[in-house]
Design an enzyme around this catalytic site. Sequence first.
Site, PDB file in Angstrom:
ATOM      1  N   TRP A 101     -39.325  -3.406  10.945  1.00  0.00           N
ATOM      2  CA  TRP A 101     -39.031  -2.023  11.319  1.00  0.00           C
ATOM      3  C   TRP A 101     -37.904  -1.924  12.335  1.00  0.00           C
ATOM      4  O   TRP A 101     -37.148  -0.948  12.338  1.00  0.00           O
ATOM      5  CB  TRP A 101     -40.292  -1.317  11.806  1.00  0.00           C
ATOM      6  CG  TRP A 101     -41.262  -1.124  10.678  1.00  0.00           C
ATOM      7  CD1 TRP A 101     -42.462  -1.744  10.498  1.00  0.00           C
ATOM      8  CD2 TRP A 101     -41.073  -0.275   9.535  1.00  0.00           C
ATOM      9  NE1 TRP A 101     -43.030  -1.345   9.318  1.00  0.00           N
ATOM     10  CE2 TRP A 101     -42.210  -0.441   8.708  1.00  0.00           C
ATOM     11  CE3 TRP A 101     -40.063   0.591   9.129  1.00  0.00           C
ATOM     12  CZ2 TRP A 101     -42.351   0.238   7.503  1.00  0.00           C
ATOM     13  CZ3 TRP A 101     -40.207   1.269   7.926  1.00  0.00           C
ATOM     14  CH2 TRP A 101     -41.338   1.095   7.126  1.00  0.00           C
ATOM     15  N   ASP A 171     -39.834   2.654  19.305  1.00  0.00           N
ATOM     16  CA  ASP A 171     -40.637   3.007  18.133  1.00  0.00           C
ATOM     17  C   ASP A 171     -42.039   2.491  18.441  1.00  0.00           C
ATOM     18  O   ASP A 171     -42.294   1.296  18.427  1.00  0.00           O
ATOM     19  CB  ASP A 171     -40.064   2.342  16.887  1.00  0.00           C
ATOM     20  CG  ASP A 171     -40.961   2.499  15.667  1.00  0.00           C
ATOM     21  OD1 ASP A 171     -41.997   3.193  15.761  1.00  0.00           O
ATOM     22  OD2 ASP A 171     -40.642   1.907  14.623  1.00  0.00           O
ATOM     23  N   LYS A 195     -51.431   5.921  12.294  1.00  0.00           N
ATOM     24  CA  LYS A 195     -52.065   4.690  12.756  1.00  0.00           C
ATOM     25  C   LYS A 195     -53.221   5.026  13.703  1.00  0.00           C
ATOM     26  O   LYS A 195     -54.376   4.812  13.393  1.00  0.00           O
ATOM     27  CB  LYS A 195     -51.054   3.804  13.488  1.00  0.00           C
ATOM     28  CG  LYS A 195     -49.700   3.681  12.820  1.00  0.00           C
ATOM     29  CD  LYS A 195     -49.720   2.766  11.633  1.00  0.00           C
ATOM     30  CE  LYS A 195     -48.310   2.483  11.146  1.00  0.00           C
ATOM     31  NZ  LYS A 195     -48.250   1.556  10.025  1.00  0.00           N
TER      32      LYS A 195
END
Length: 361
Positions: A101, A171, A195
């Site tokens: 990511w 992030d 999440k």
Amino acid sequence: MTIYNFAAGPATMPAEVIQQIKADLPSYNDSGMSIMEISHRSALFEDVFQKAQQDMRDLLKIPDNYQILFFQGGCTLQFTAAPLNLANKYHKIALLDSGHWADRAGDEAKRVGVKVDVLDSTKADHYTKLPVLESLPADTYDYLHITTNNTIEGTAYTNLPETGMTELVGDMSSNFMGQAYDVKKFGAIMAGAQKNLGIAGLTVVIVRNDLIGKVKDLPSMVDYQLFAKKESMFNTPPVFAIYAAGLVLQWLKDQGGIAEMERRNRQKSGLLYDFLDNSDLFTAPVFKADRSLTNVVFVTGNPEIDQRLVAQAADNGLVNIKGHRSVGGMRASLYNAMPYEGVEKLVDFLTKFEKDYRGLH
């Protein structure tokens, strides 16, 4: 049979929250309208929205000079939005490449004409440890981008890199609300909700006021200043996802807040890591100092054994422990809503699986 969902995201939700959603589906707050059909301009939703924002501010100790913005499009969209809004002086950002990511964030920044310097990468080590920031020259970069928790590879920052006068952008998708960080150390934080915060469809951006509004004529749907001015309602926001996040935020308060969540997550991950570290069959490949509290990666080294284990685990109510295709093996995601009992069941299953395997070999 009780099902324990170890998926990386969309992930397990608190049982109490699901029950509340079930109760609100036919008629929210005795309005005669489902929570899925109330207007984003109604007083009903205004209350939901304001409470969710305030609860988030309380839980994360977000200072008043930071905006809380609600977007759609996931953090993938924010990989574009952040450089467009924030890389406005040098048009250059620094990046620590800790995994898939982080690499994606760099690629998206390049697509909008921002130069990306990778200051360190652990790709050669298969991302089993975190990159290290040796130095960061002043007056060079608009910000440093990090991924605080690498969902796929199973690493996470406990100590944030020291960036001096350079802004830090994080992030935080997969350990948002599950591990305590000082918001004031960041210029901006982005996090997908699916999440630890709720359901897919909502992305949170927390950004300091003085960093926004410096770029004119940005596309509306990625303009931080516009979303701040419109209170995240430039267009129809993800009403149901914000409502679900609001319920989770209240649940987090009821549980004792972020510090308590981190304590529980350390306890849960510690139980699993202790087993793995003493196993003859399983290996946790991540360097101990860099291990994630929320995404535990482990392998046997034999894909056939891994495949058999994943299937047998599902038969025993332990679902979605297959590792990401780029890593292989197994991955147990231990988000806030995963109870300690679920990890106990997983360790019991792995213990029996190893014993049975040894008996056959």
